[in-house]
Write a protein that holds these residues in place. Structure first.
Motif, short mmCIF file in Angstrom:
data_model
loop_
_atom_site.label_atom_id
_atom_site.label_comp_id
_atom_site.label_asym_id
_atom_site.label_seq_id
_atom_site.Cartn_x
_atom_site.Cartn_y
_atom_site.Cartn_z
N ALA A 55 0.67 -1.19 0.11
CA ALA A 55 0.28 -0.19 -0.09
C ALA A 55 0.87 1.17 -0.06
O ALA A 55 0.58 2.25 -0.85
CB ALA A 55 -1.05 0.06 1.16
N LYS A 56 1.91 1.22 0.85
CA LYS A 56 2.73 2.50 0.82
C LYS A 56 3.46 2.64 -0.59
O LYS A 56 3.55 3.90 -1.09
CB LYS A 56 3.94 1.94 1.93
N LYS A 57 4.13 1.63 -1.19
CA LYS A 57 4.51 1.98 -2.65
C LYS A 57 3.69 2.45 -3.30
O LYS A 57 3.81 3.27 -4.30
CB LYS A 57 5.18 0.59 -3.01
N THR A 58 2.29 1.88 -3.36
CA THR A 58 1.20 1.96 -4.21
C THR A 58 0.97 3.61 -4.36
O THR A 58 0.92 4.27 -5.04
CB THR A 58 0.14 1.34 -4.16
N LEU A 59 0.73 4.06 -2.83
CA LEU A 59 0.49 5.25 -2.68
C LEU A 59 1.53 6.52 -3.32
O LEU A 59 1.29 7.65 -3.78
CB LEU A 59 0.24 5.80 -1.02
N LEU A 60 2.91 5.95 -2.76
CA LEU A 60 4.11 6.91 -3.35
C LEU A 60 3.91 7.09 -4.92
O LEU A 60 4.24 7.88 -5.74
CB LEU A 60 5.24 6.29 -2.90
N ASP A 61 3.87 5.77 -5.60
CA ASP A 61 3.77 5.65 -7.08
C ASP A 61 2.61 6.59 -7.53
O ASP A 61 2.83 7.31 -8.65
CB ASP A 61 3.80 4.47 -7.75
N ALA A 62 1.56 6.39 -7.10
CA ALA A 62 0.52 7.31 -7.43
C ALA A 62 0.63 8.68 -7.30
O ALA A 62 0.57 9.64 -8.16
CB ALA A 62 -0.87 6.93 -6.51
N LYS A 63 1.34 8.97 -6.26
CA LYS A 63 1.52 10.62 -5.95
C LYS A 63 2.60 10.99 -7.13
O LYS A 63 2.32 12.16 -7.57
CB LYS A 63 2.00 10.98 -4.66
N THR A 64 3.69 9.98 -7.40
CA THR A 64 4.50 10.58 -8.41
C THR A 64 3.72 10.79 -9.78
O THR A 64 4.10 11.67 -10.26
CB THR A 64 5.47 9.52 -8.63
N ILE A 65 2.98 9.92 -10.17
CA ILE A 65 2.37 9.94 -11.48
C ILE A 65 1.26 11.33 -11.64
O ILE A 65 1.10 12.03 -12.39
CB ILE A 65 1.56 8.70 -11.72
N VAL A 66 0.51 11.59 -10.48
CA VAL A 66 -0.28 12.62 -10.35
C VAL A 66 0.53 13.89 -10.29
O VAL A 66 0.09 14.75 -11.23
CB VAL A 66 -1.30 12.43 -8.94
N GLU A 67 1.37 14.02 -9.64
CA GLU A 67 2.19 15.12 -9.66
C GLU A 67 2.76 15.50 -10.82
O GLU A 67 2.62 16.73 -11.27
CB GLU A 67 3.02 15.28 -8.48
N SER A 68 3.41 14.60 -11.34
CA SER A 68 4.02 14.71 -12.89
C SER A 68 2.96 14.93 -13.70
O SER A 68 3.32 16.08 -14.80
CB SER A 68 4.75 13.29 -13.45
N CYS A 69 1.79 14.70 -13.89
CA CYS A 69 0.81 14.86 -14.99
C CYS A 69 0.23 16.25 -14.49
O CYS A 69 0.14 17.09 -15.59
CB CYS A 69 -0.34 13.92 -14.81
N LYS A 70 -0.06 16.65 -13.59
CA LYS A 70 -0.49 17.99 -12.95
C LYS A 70 0.58 18.95 -13.42
O LYS A 70 0.27 20.04 -13.97
CB LYS A 70 -0.59 18.25 -11.46
N SER A 71 1.90 18.83 -13.23
CA SER A 71 2.85 19.63 -13.86
C SER A 71 3.01 19.74 -15.23
O SER A 71 3.05 20.87 -15.83
CB SER A 71 4.44 19.07 -13.26
N TYR A 72 2.79 18.57 -15.96
CA TYR A 72 2.73 18.53 -17.31
C TYR A 72 1.30 19.58 -17.81
O TYR A 72 1.53 20.27 -18.80
CB TYR A 72 2.57 17.18 -17.85
N LEU A 73 0.38 19.37 -17.22
CA LEU A 73 -1.07 19.78 -17.69
C LEU A 73 -0.59 21.56 -17.10
O LEU A 73 -1.09 22.38 -18.13
CB LEU A 73 -1.95 19.55 -16.86
N GLU A 74 -0.02 21.85 -16.22
CA GLU A 74 0.07 23.49 -15.75
C GLU A 74 0.90 23.87 -16.74
O GLU A 74 0.64 25.12 -17.06
CB GLU A 74 0.54 23.31 -14.31
N ASN A 75 1.97 23.13 -17.27
CA ASN A 75 2.99 23.80 -18.06
C ASN A 75 2.29 24.09 -19.73
O ASN A 75 2.43 25.22 -20.23
CB ASN A 75 4.12 22.63 -18.35
N ILE A 76 1.46 22.99 -19.90
CA ILE A 76 0.79 23.38 -21.49
C ILE A 76 -0.27 24.19 -21.42
O ILE A 76 -0.32 24.98 -22.47
CB ILE A 76 0.34 22.00 -22.05
N TYR A 77 -0.94 24.41 -20.20
CA TYR A 77 -1.91 25.40 -20.22
C TYR A 77 -1.49 26.89 -19.72
O TYR A 77 -2.10 27.60 -19.75
CB TYR A 77 -3.18 24.87 -19.25
#
Length: 122
Positions: A98-120
Motif C-alpha cells: 500500500a505504501k509503495k502504491t501511494l508513493l507511485d500514485a503521488k508521483t504520477i499525479v504530480e507529474s501529470c499535474k505539472s505537465y498540464l500546468e505547463n501546457i496550459y
C-alpha cells in the motif's frame, strides 16, 4: 478530473493512515485513472474503458518520452493492486504494498499535474 484525482489521493492517504490498505490502493488507482484521463483530454482524447485509457496514455505520453518508461510498470502495478484490493477475497494488500502504491500514485499525479500546468500556462 484533476480535482477528482487530488481528492482520491487524499482519501487514499486517509485510508492508509487508518490501516484500510485495500481501500487505499483502490483510491490511489482512481487518482491516477482520473489524472491520466485529464492528461489525455489535453490532446482531445477520451475513452470509455480503463484499458483504453491506460493504453492510450502509454502510447501518447510514455512511448514518446513525455513521461518516463517507469510509469508503465507503476500504472500496471497500481492497477493489479487495485484488482486485489477490490476483488480478491483470499488476499489482502500489505502495508508495504500500500505504501509503495501511494508513493507511485503521488508521483504520477504530480507529474501529470505539472505537465498540464505547463501546457496550459504557455
Amino acid at each position: 478530473m484533476i480535482k477528482k484525482s487530488e481528492e482520491k489521493l487524499v482519501t487514499a492517504k486517509i485510508d492508509f493512515d487508518n490501516n484500510r490498505f485495500d481501500d487505499a490502493v483502490s483510491r490511489a488507482y482512481y487518482a491516477i485513472f482520473h489524472i491520466i484521463s485529464a492528461t489525455l483530454l489535453s490532446k482531445g482524447l477520451h475513452f470509455s474503458s480503463h484499458a483504453q485509457v491506460i493504453g492510450a496514455f502509454n502510447k501518447e505520453f510514455i512511448k514518446i518520452g513525455i513521461f518516463p518508461n517507469s510509469f508503465t510498470r507503476m500504472i500496471q502495478n497500481i492497477f493489479e493492486e487495485r484488482q486485489v484490493g477490490d476483488y480478491d477475497f483470499e488476499n489482502e494488500i500489505s502495508l508495504d504494498d500500500a505504501k509503495k502504491t501511494l508513493l507511485d500514485a503521488k508521483t504520477i499525479v504530480e507529474s501529470c499535474k505539472s505537465y498540464l500546468e505547463n501546457i496550459y500556462t504557455k
